[in-house]
Design a protein around this motif. Structure first.
Motif, PDB file in Angstrom:
ATOM      1  N   GLN A  27       0.836  -1.216   0.000  1.00 13.22           N
ATOM      2  CA  GLN A  27       0.000   0.000   0.000  1.00 13.22           C
ATOM      3  C   GLN A  27       0.859   1.248   0.000  1.00 13.22           C
ATOM      4  OE1 GLN A  27      -3.391   0.914   0.857  1.00 13.22           O
ATOM      5  NE2 GLN A  27      -4.365  -1.094   0.854  1.00 13.22           N
ATOM      6  N   MET A  28       1.985   1.191   0.728  1.00  9.34           N
ATOM      7  CA  MET A  28       2.833   2.372   0.868  1.00  9.34           C
ATOM      8  C   MET A  28       3.870   2.484  -0.236  1.00  9.34           C
ATOM      9  SD  MET A  28       3.517   2.259   4.942  1.00  9.34           S
ATOM     10  CE  MET A  28       4.377   3.820   4.942  1.00  9.34           C
ATOM     11  N   GLY A  29       3.997   1.414  -1.036  1.00  5.98           N
ATOM     12  CA  GLY A  29       4.978   1.432  -2.123  1.00  5.98           C
ATOM     13  C   GLY A  29       6.411   1.369  -1.609  1.00  5.98           C
ATOM     14  N   ILE A  30       6.621   0.689  -0.491  1.00  9.80           N
ATOM     15  CA  ILE A  30       7.990   0.551   0.033  1.00  9.80           C
ATOM     16  C   ILE A  30       8.340  -0.941   0.175  1.00  9.80           C
ATOM     17  CG2 ILE A  30       7.921   2.786   1.215  1.00  9.80           C
ATOM     18  CD1 ILE A  30       7.503   1.355   3.868  1.00  9.80           C
ATOM     19  N   ASP A  31       9.587  -1.228   0.535  1.00 15.20           N
ATOM     20  CA  ASP A  31      10.046  -2.618   0.581  1.00 15.20           C
ATOM     21  C   ASP A  31       9.593  -3.346   1.835  1.00 15.20           C
ATOM     22  OD1 ASP A  31      11.410  -1.959  -1.680  1.00 15.20           O
ATOM     23  OD2 ASP A  31      13.212  -3.050  -1.098  1.00 15.20           O
ATOM     24  N   TYR A  32       9.351  -4.635   1.654  1.00 13.97           N
ATOM     25  CA  TYR A  32       9.030  -5.502   2.799  1.00 13.97           C
ATOM     26  C   TYR A  32      10.214  -6.431   3.030  1.00 13.97           C
ATOM     27  CZ  TYR A  32       7.427  -9.800   4.945  1.00 13.97           C
ATOM     28  OH  TYR A  32       7.333 -10.906   5.742  1.00 13.97           O
ATOM     29  N   ILE A  33      10.652  -6.543   4.262  1.00 18.20           N
ATOM     30  CA  ILE A  33      11.760  -7.458   4.561  1.00 18.20           C
ATOM     31  C   ILE A  33      11.351  -8.444   5.647  1.00 18.20           C
ATOM     32  CG2 ILE A  33      14.145  -7.612   5.416  1.00 18.20           C
ATOM     33  CD1 ILE A  33      14.424  -4.793   4.013  1.00 18.20           C
ATOM     34  N   ASP A  34      11.395  -9.717   5.261  1.00 19.40           N
ATOM     35  CA  ASP A  34      10.996 -10.811   6.135  1.00 19.40           C
ATOM     36  C   ASP A  34      12.269 -11.370   6.795  1.00 19.40           C
ATOM     37  OD1 ASP A  34      10.273 -13.249   7.198  1.00 19.40           O
ATOM     38  OD2 ASP A  34       9.223 -13.968   5.409  1.00 19.40           O
ATOM     39  N   THR A  35      12.553 -10.930   8.026  1.00 22.03           N
ATOM     40  CA  THR A  35      13.816 -11.363   8.649  1.00 22.03           C
ATOM     41  C   THR A  35      13.758 -12.832   9.062  1.00 22.03           C
ATOM     42  OG1 THR A  35      13.208 -10.639  10.876  1.00 22.03           O
ATOM     43  CG2 THR A  35      14.343  -9.030   9.476  1.00 22.03           C
ATOM     44  N   GLY A  36      12.554 -13.345   9.317  1.00 17.36           N
ATOM     45  CA  GLY A  36      12.412 -14.769   9.643  1.00 17.36           C
ATOM     46  C   GLY A  36      12.904 -15.631   8.484  1.00 17.36           C
ATOM     47  N   ALA A  37      12.616 -15.154   7.252  1.00 15.60           N
ATOM     48  CA  ALA A  37      13.053 -15.907   6.070  1.00 15.60           C
ATOM     49  C   ALA A  37      14.576 -15.967   6.017  1.00 15.60           C
ATOM     50  CB  ALA A  37      12.504 -15.250   4.797  1.00 15.60           C
ATOM     51  N   MET A  38      15.238 -14.938   6.522  1.00 15.19           N
ATOM     52  CA  MET A  38      16.709 -14.928   6.522  1.00 15.19           C
ATOM     53  C   MET A  38      17.242 -15.984   7.503  1.00 15.19           C
ATOM     54  SD  MET A  38      17.076 -10.767   6.418  1.00 15.19           S
ATOM     55  CE  MET A  38      18.660 -10.459   5.757  1.00 15.19           C
ATOM     56  N   TYR A  39      16.628 -16.079   8.689  1.00 18.45           N
ATOM     57  CA  TYR A  39      17.032 -17.131   9.640  1.00 18.45           C
ATOM     58  C   TYR A  39      16.722 -18.516   9.065  1.00 18.45           C
ATOM     59  CZ  TYR A  39      18.048 -13.581  13.085  1.00 18.45           C
ATOM     60  OH  TYR A  39      18.618 -12.503  13.727  1.00 18.45           O
ATOM     61  N   ARG A  40      15.600 -18.605   8.370  1.00 19.09           N
ATOM     62  CA  ARG A  40      15.223 -19.895   7.763  1.00 19.09           C
ATOM     63  C   ARG A  40      16.228 -20.304   6.677  1.00 19.09           C
ATOM     64  NH1 ARG A  40       9.968 -21.831   8.413  1.00 19.09           N
ATOM     65  NH2 ARG A  40       8.822 -20.666   9.979  1.00 19.09           N
ATOM     66  N   ALA A  41      16.672 -19.319   5.874  1.00 21.36           N
ATOM     67  CA  ALA A  41      17.627 -19.635   4.794  1.00 21.36           C
ATOM     68  C   ALA A  41      18.924 -20.189   5.398  1.00 21.36           C
ATOM     69  CB  ALA A  41      17.897 -18.387   3.960  1.00 21.36           C
ATOM     70  N   ILE A  42      19.384 -19.549   6.471  1.00 24.49           N
ATOM     71  CA  ILE A  42      20.602 -20.060   7.121  1.00 24.49           C
ATOM     72  C   ILE A  42      20.332 -21.459   7.682  1.00 24.49           C
ATOM     73  CG2 ILE A  42      22.110 -19.779   9.144  1.00 24.49           C
ATOM     74  CD1 ILE A  42      22.640 -17.062   8.312  1.00 24.49           C
ATOM     75  N   GLY A  43      19.158 -21.634   8.287  1.00 23.24           N
ATOM     76  CA  GLY A  43      18.788 -22.952   8.834  1.00 23.24           C
ATOM     77  C   GLY A  43      18.817 -24.014   7.748  1.00 23.24           C
TER      78      GLY A  43
END
Ligand code: DC
Length: 219
Positions: A27-43
């Motif tokens: 809605q705001m036209g800005i970036d979304y960052i999912d930090t959980g996905a970053m921990y999951r990628a390392i996992g």
């Protein structure tokens, strides 16, 4: 960048953070960052390389050779899109265990802070308001009862054609809440200046509107 706006959304698993954060960002036209996905990628990489979390040397080596990015809703691990691979129960478990380790957190927090420095973002996780973006313009702490969170997760699994026992799903959620909120390092915790949103019984649209109302955003 002038008028940069950072929105931190923290809360336990299944509270609806990522769905809502994604919508607010869109809605705001800005970036979304999912930090959980970053921990999951390392996992995921730890699992694939069969690294024992107690083997600090192996872990350090692996982290030194790991590149993670989150672009346009896509999690990229060493150049590979891993969106689908990171959503398994085995990865959920190892991500939670790995996220308690200082080596892992240090690496990801540095990356996450950089992302919040250069652009406006909606970032969701567990320690965004308390640690990663302590000076975020807006902070929300999203909760819902464990029964409701389990029901949402169970429905998600059913929609993917997976069968699961609702009571077991709730038990897993309670266990992960315990892990995430009792770890020593940057545990799941509401920031003193965060607005608490209990989403039990609320629709996705209602929660999204509530946040946009708080930040006085009009599209
Ligand atoms: O939000 P999620 O379920 O995808 O997160 C996966 C794991 O990563 C979760 O067990 C907690 C951890 N995590 C964290 O420690 N800090 C964050 N900022 C985000 C997630």
């Amino acid at each position: 960048m002038k008028n940069k706006i950072r929105i931190a959304i923290d809360g336990p698993s299944g509270a609806g953070k990522s769905t809502i954060a994604k919508r607010v960002a869109k809605q705001m036209g800005i970036d979304y960052i999912d930090t959980g996905a970053m921990y999951r990628a390392i996992g995921c990489k730890i699992l694939e390389n069969r690294i024992d979390l107690k083997d600090k040397e192996a872990l350090k080596q692996l982290l030194a050779q790991t590149e993670i990015d989150f672009i346009d809703g896509t999690i990229i691990l060493d150049g590979e899109i891993v969106n689908d691979k990171i959503r398994t129960p085995a990865v959920s478990k190892i991500a939670s265990d790995a996220s308690a380790l200082p080596e892992v957190r240090e690496k990801l927090v540095v990356l996450q802070r950089k992302m919040g420095q250069v652009k406006s973002v909606v970032m969701d996780g567990r320690d965004i308001g308390t640690n990663v973006l302590t000076d975020a313009e807006y902070k929300f702490f999203m909760t819902a009862s464990s029964a409701e969170r389990a029901k949402r997760r169970w429905l998600e699994l059913s929609e993917k054609g997976e069968t699961a026992d609702l009571a077991q799903v709730e038990a897993d959620i309670i266990q992960r809440d315990h892990n995430d909120s009792t770890r020593v390092l940057n545990p799941l915790k509401k920031a003193g200046d965060a607005i608490e949103l209990d989403t039990t019984g609320m629709t996705i649209e209602e929660v999204t509107q509530k946040i946009l109302e708080v930040i006085k955003w009009q599209s």
